[in-house]
Design a protein around this motif. Structure first.
Motif, PDB file in Angstrom:
ATOM      1  N   GLN A   1      85.253  98.543 108.178  1.00  0.00           N
ATOM      2  CA  GLN A   1      86.265  97.496 108.239  1.00  0.00           C
ATOM      3  C   GLN A   1      86.608  97.101 106.805  1.00  0.00           C
ATOM      4  N   CYS A   2      87.889  97.203 106.442  1.00  0.00           N
ATOM      5  CA  CYS A   2      88.332  96.925 105.073  1.00  0.00           C
ATOM      6  C   CYS A   2      89.277  95.728 105.051  1.00  0.00           C
ATOM      7  N   THR A   3      89.093  94.852 104.062  1.00  0.00           N
ATOM      8  CA  THR A   3      89.953  93.684 103.896  1.00  0.00           C
ATOM      9  C   THR A   3      90.283  93.519 102.418  1.00  0.00           C
ATOM     10  N   PRO A   4      91.479  92.987 102.095  1.00  0.00           N
ATOM     11  CA  PRO A   4      91.810  92.733 100.690  1.00  0.00           C
ATOM     12  C   PRO A   4      91.061  91.497 100.188  1.00  0.00           C
ATOM     13  N   HIS A   5      90.636  91.554  98.928  1.00  0.00           N
ATOM     14  CA  HIS A   5      89.900  90.447  98.319  1.00  0.00           C
ATOM     15  C   HIS A   5      90.478  90.239  96.913  1.00  0.00           C
ATOM     16  N   THR A   6      90.830  88.997  96.581  1.00  0.00           N
ATOM     17  CA  THR A   6      91.394  88.696  95.266  1.00  0.00           C
ATOM     18  C   THR A   6      90.315  88.089  94.381  1.00  0.00           C
ATOM     19  N   ARG A   7      90.147  88.672  93.200  1.00  0.00           N
ATOM     20  CA  ARG A   7      89.259  88.101  92.194  1.00  0.00           C
ATOM     21  C   ARG A   7      90.092  87.873  90.940  1.00  0.00           C
ATOM     22  N   TYR A   8      89.586  87.094  90.018  1.00  0.00           N
ATOM     23  CA  TYR A   8      90.358  86.737  88.835  1.00  0.00           C
ATOM     24  C   TYR A   8      89.595  87.102  87.572  1.00  0.00           C
ATOM     25  N   ASP A   9      90.307  87.701  86.622  1.00  0.00           N
ATOM     26  CA  ASP A   9      89.791  87.910  85.275  1.00  0.00           C
ATOM     27  C   ASP A   9      90.402  86.814  84.408  1.00  0.00           C
ATOM     28  N   TYR A  10      89.589  86.245  83.533  1.00  0.00           N
ATOM     29  CA  TYR A  10      90.069  85.165  82.672  1.00  0.00           C
ATOM     30  C   TYR A  10      90.125  85.648  81.235  1.00  0.00           C
ATOM     31  N   VAL A  11      91.259  85.380  80.575  1.00  0.00           N
ATOM     32  CA  VAL A  11      91.425  85.750  79.175  1.00  0.00           C
ATOM     33  C   VAL A  11      91.811  84.507  78.393  1.00  0.00           C
ATOM     34  N   ASN A  12      91.320  84.432  77.176  1.00  0.00           N
ATOM     35  CA  ASN A  12      91.683  83.341  76.273  1.00  0.00           C
ATOM     36  C   ASN A  12      92.818  83.809  75.379  1.00  0.00           C
ATOM     37  N   GLU A  13      93.840  82.980  75.263  1.00  0.00           N
ATOM     38  CA  GLU A  13      94.992  83.305  74.429  1.00  0.00           C
ATOM     39  C   GLU A  13      95.213  82.187  73.420  1.00  0.00           C
ATOM     40  N   GLU A  14      95.559  82.582  72.216  1.00  0.00           N
ATOM     41  CA  GLU A  14      95.919  81.618  71.180  1.00  0.00           C
ATOM     42  C   GLU A  14      97.424  81.415  71.250  1.00  0.00           C
ATOM     43  N   ILE A  15      97.848  80.168  71.502  1.00  0.00           N
ATOM     44  CA  ILE A  15      99.279  79.892  71.568  1.00  0.00           C
ATOM     45  C   ILE A  15      99.631  78.809  70.545  1.00  0.00           C
ATOM     46  N   TYR A  16     100.848  78.868  70.046  1.00  0.00           N
ATOM     47  CA  TYR A  16     101.331  77.912  69.054  1.00  0.00           C
ATOM     48  C   TYR A  16     101.359  76.515  69.647  1.00  0.00           C
ATOM     49  N   SER A  17     100.839  75.544  68.898  1.00  0.00           N
ATOM     50  CA  SER A  17     100.847  74.149  69.339  1.00  0.00           C
ATOM     51  C   SER A  17     101.873  73.346  68.527  1.00  0.00           C
ATOM     52  N   HIS A  18     101.701  73.346  67.194  1.00  0.00           N
ATOM     53  CA  HIS A  18     102.599  72.611  66.322  1.00  0.00           C
ATOM     54  C   HIS A  18     102.320  73.034  64.873  1.00  0.00           C
ATOM     55  N   SER A  19     103.061  72.458  63.938  1.00  0.00           N
ATOM     56  CA  SER A  19     102.846  72.727  62.516  1.00  0.00           C
ATOM     57  C   SER A  19     102.588  71.404  61.805  1.00  0.00           C
ATOM     58  N   GLU A  20     101.916  71.506  60.670  1.00  0.00           N
ATOM     59  CA  GLU A  20     101.615  70.306  59.876  1.00  0.00           C
ATOM     60  C   GLU A  20     101.993  70.550  58.421  1.00  0.00           C
ATOM     61  N   ILE A  21     102.521  69.523  57.795  1.00  0.00           N
ATOM     62  CA  ILE A  21     102.741  69.547  56.357  1.00  0.00           C
ATOM     63  C   ILE A  21     101.910  68.408  55.775  1.00  0.00           C
ATOM     64  N   THR A  22     101.028  68.754  54.835  1.00  0.00           N
ATOM     65  CA  THR A  22     100.127  67.765  54.231  1.00  0.00           C
ATOM     66  C   THR A  22     100.470  67.662  52.740  1.00  0.00           C
ATOM     67  N   PHE A  23     100.513  66.432  52.226  1.00  0.00           N
ATOM     68  CA  PHE A  23     100.859  66.224  50.818  1.00  0.00           C
ATOM     69  C   PHE A  23     100.127  64.990  50.302  1.00  0.00           C
ATOM     70  N   TRP A  24     100.055  64.887  48.962  1.00  0.00           N
ATOM     71  CA  TRP A  24      99.401  63.764  48.292  1.00  0.00           C
ATOM     72  C   TRP A  24     100.478  62.761  47.917  1.00  0.00           C
ATOM     73  N   TYR A  25     100.295  61.493  48.358  1.00  0.00           N
ATOM     74  CA  TYR A  25     101.277  60.466  48.081  1.00  0.00           C
ATOM     75  C   TYR A  25     100.575  59.130  47.910  1.00  0.00           C
ATOM     76  N   ASN A  26     100.846  58.458  46.813  1.00  0.00           N
ATOM     77  CA  ASN A  26     100.276  57.138  46.504  1.00  0.00           C
ATOM     78  C   ASN A  26      98.758  57.120  46.623  1.00  0.00           C
ATOM     79  N   GLY A  27      98.136  58.137  46.089  1.00  0.00           N
ATOM     80  CA  GLY A  27      96.685  58.148  46.047  1.00  0.00           C
ATOM     81  C   GLY A  27      95.996  58.569  47.341  1.00  0.00           C
ATOM     82  N   GLN A  28      96.724  59.068  48.294  1.00  0.00           N
ATOM     83  CA  GLN A  28      96.090  59.539  49.529  1.00  0.00           C
ATOM     84  C   GLN A  28      96.903  60.674  50.153  1.00  0.00           C
ATOM     85  N   TYR A  29      96.203  61.458  51.002  1.00  0.00           N
ATOM     86  CA  TYR A  29      96.875  62.556  51.705  1.00  0.00           C
ATOM     87  C   TYR A  29      97.629  62.012  52.927  1.00  0.00           C
ATOM     88  N   LYS A  30      98.834  62.521  53.106  1.00  0.00           N
ATOM     89  CA  LYS A  30      99.660  62.179  54.255  1.00  0.00           C
ATOM     90  C   LYS A  30      99.928  63.488  55.013  1.00  0.00           C
TER      91      LYS A  30
END
Length: 165
Positions: free
Chosen positions: A130-159
């Motif tokens: 007796q044969c039946t279909p069975h679904t299993r899942y493979d999990y993969v990790n993906e690196e996806i773009y989130s956002h960008s940052e610009i960092t600079f020194w201003y008035n004695g501190q990083y912004k």
């Protein structure tokens, strides 16, 4: 619609505008850092597999045809009905009684054969796959773009400013 070339020019223009705004504010251009931030996301990939198992099915002594009727019950009932019919009537009536008894006995024997509890008539077992279909899942990790940052020194501190390109 924007293509990759247009997006590149828009990003360069945005950075140039930010730098042009920051330089008069005593921002050191050498200390400006721009980086893209990525996040890890897990994705499930479904895989359908056929799983087969063997199971044992009992084989019964009383034979049944493909439509579920009992062959053995029909034969025995027909013979018994014919014998009973032969005890009734004379001449042509006797022949009709034998025929009618045989038909009635066959129908009754068929029904009795279907309704018989055949649990005592098991003669063996047969393996059935007796044969039946069975679904299993493979999990993969993906690196996806989130956002960008610009960092600079201003008035004695990083912004840090965040943006999406």
């Amino acid at each position: 619609m924007f293509n990759e070339k247009h997006m590149f020019y828009i990003i360069i223009a945005t950075i140039a505008i930010i730098i042009a705004i920051l330089i008069p504010m005593n921002v050191n251009a050498e200390e400006i850092k721009i980086k893209d931030i990525y996040k890890t996301q897990q994705r499930a990939i479904p895989k359908v597999e056929t799983v087969c198992t063997d199971r044992q099915v009992p084989i019964y002594n009383n034979q049944q045809s493909s439509d579920g009727s009992s062959i053995l019950g029909t034969i025995i009932g027909g013979v018994a009905g014919g014998l009973l019919g032969s005890t009734v009537g004379k001449g042509t009536g006797k022949s009709v009684a034998i025929g009618g008894g045989a038909v009635a006995g066959a129908l009754a024997g068929n029904q009795v054969g279907k309704n018989m509890d055949s649990s005592n008539d098991v003669v063996g077992y047969q393996n059935v796959q007796q044969c039946t279909p069975h679904t299993r899942y493979d999990y993969v990790n993906e690196e996806i773009y989130s956002h960008s940052e610009i960092t600079f020194w201003y008035n004695g501190q990083y912004k840090t400013l965040t943006f999406i390109k």
